[in-house]
Design a protein around this motif. Sequence first.
Motif, mmCIF file in Angstrom:
data_model
loop_
_atom_site.group_PDB
_atom_site.id
_atom_site.type_symbol
_atom_site.label_atom_id
_atom_site.label_comp_id
_atom_site.label_asym_id
_atom_site.label_seq_id
_atom_site.Cartn_x
_atom_site.Cartn_y
_atom_site.Cartn_z
ATOM 1 N N GLU A 55 32.275 21.130 -80.036
ATOM 2 C CA GLU A 55 33.280 21.954 -79.350
ATOM 3 C C GLU A 55 34.683 21.687 -79.893
ATOM 4 O OE1 GLU A 55 31.082 20.033 -77.914
ATOM 5 O OE2 GLU A 55 29.672 21.502 -77.060
ATOM 6 N N CYS A 58 35.005 23.108 -83.441
ATOM 7 C CA CYS A 58 35.052 24.570 -83.354
ATOM 8 C C CYS A 58 36.449 25.030 -82.936
ATOM 9 C CB CYS A 58 34.007 25.067 -82.367
ATOM 10 S SG CYS A 58 33.865 26.879 -82.300
ATOM 11 N N LYS A 62 39.052 27.404 -85.176
ATOM 12 C CA LYS A 62 39.580 28.678 -84.670
ATOM 13 C C LYS A 62 41.107 28.699 -84.669
ATOM 14 C CE LYS A 62 35.617 29.990 -81.794
ATOM 15 N NZ LYS A 62 35.137 30.294 -80.421
ATOM 16 N N GLU A 85 32.122 29.041 -85.288
ATOM 17 C CA GLU A 85 30.981 28.638 -84.469
ATOM 18 C C GLU A 85 29.762 28.292 -85.321
ATOM 19 O OE1 GLU A 85 30.249 31.594 -81.532
ATOM 20 O OE2 GLU A 85 32.166 31.324 -80.516
#
Length: 226
Positions: A55, A58, A62, A85
């Motif tokens: 997480e 990721c 982003k 992802e």
Amino acid sequence: MKDNGKLVTNSKAEAEILVDEFKSVFTKESHLPEQDRPFVQRNSATISDITITVEGVCKLLKNISPAKASGPDRIPNIVLKTCAECIAPGLTIIFQKSLDTGNLPKDWLTANISCVYKKSDKHLAENYRPISLTSVPCKLLEHIICRHMLTFLEEHRILRDLNHGFRASYSCESQLLITSHDLLCSFDKRIQTGTTILDFSRAFDTVPHNKLLHKLGPVRHNRSAI
């Protein structure tokens, strides 16, 4: 680019002039002293190991800016951002393995050097500074390590309030405000204030790497540099 007063226009020759200039400012490595100043343990707290999560990786992917340049791996930032992802699980494994073993992938140890003009005559090589463009995934790992260390330093109040560089809620502006406030207070009280300003020429370019690693030895636990 000028070389000994002669104007050079060939791209390869210009690159060689810049390389010679950048090499000339490096600090030559000397033998490390057999008996160095002992490491002073000022804080008994022990920093915890870093655990990388999918997480977290990721989220970092982003947040990548597509406008930033890519490194030697030539992977466009827009690809890393768009496919975050899908890429995150694999990068998480690589990051954690790198931390656990204390080693980096070889591709992350190379960089593309971009020459940035700083001041004065644009024809002189000494007026340019080398900027290393490294792999973006490696920068993400550096960010994770940096945040982990800064959190530890802040929680245990190892950094003093006078340290304004590279800290949340601190900046050059905050340092200038405090300095101005102190000077004005001294002026109101008719107290003489002396100041000393130090600047290191090309500080980052001239740091001897072996000596830096030697100084970090007590906190590296004999691991290879990450």
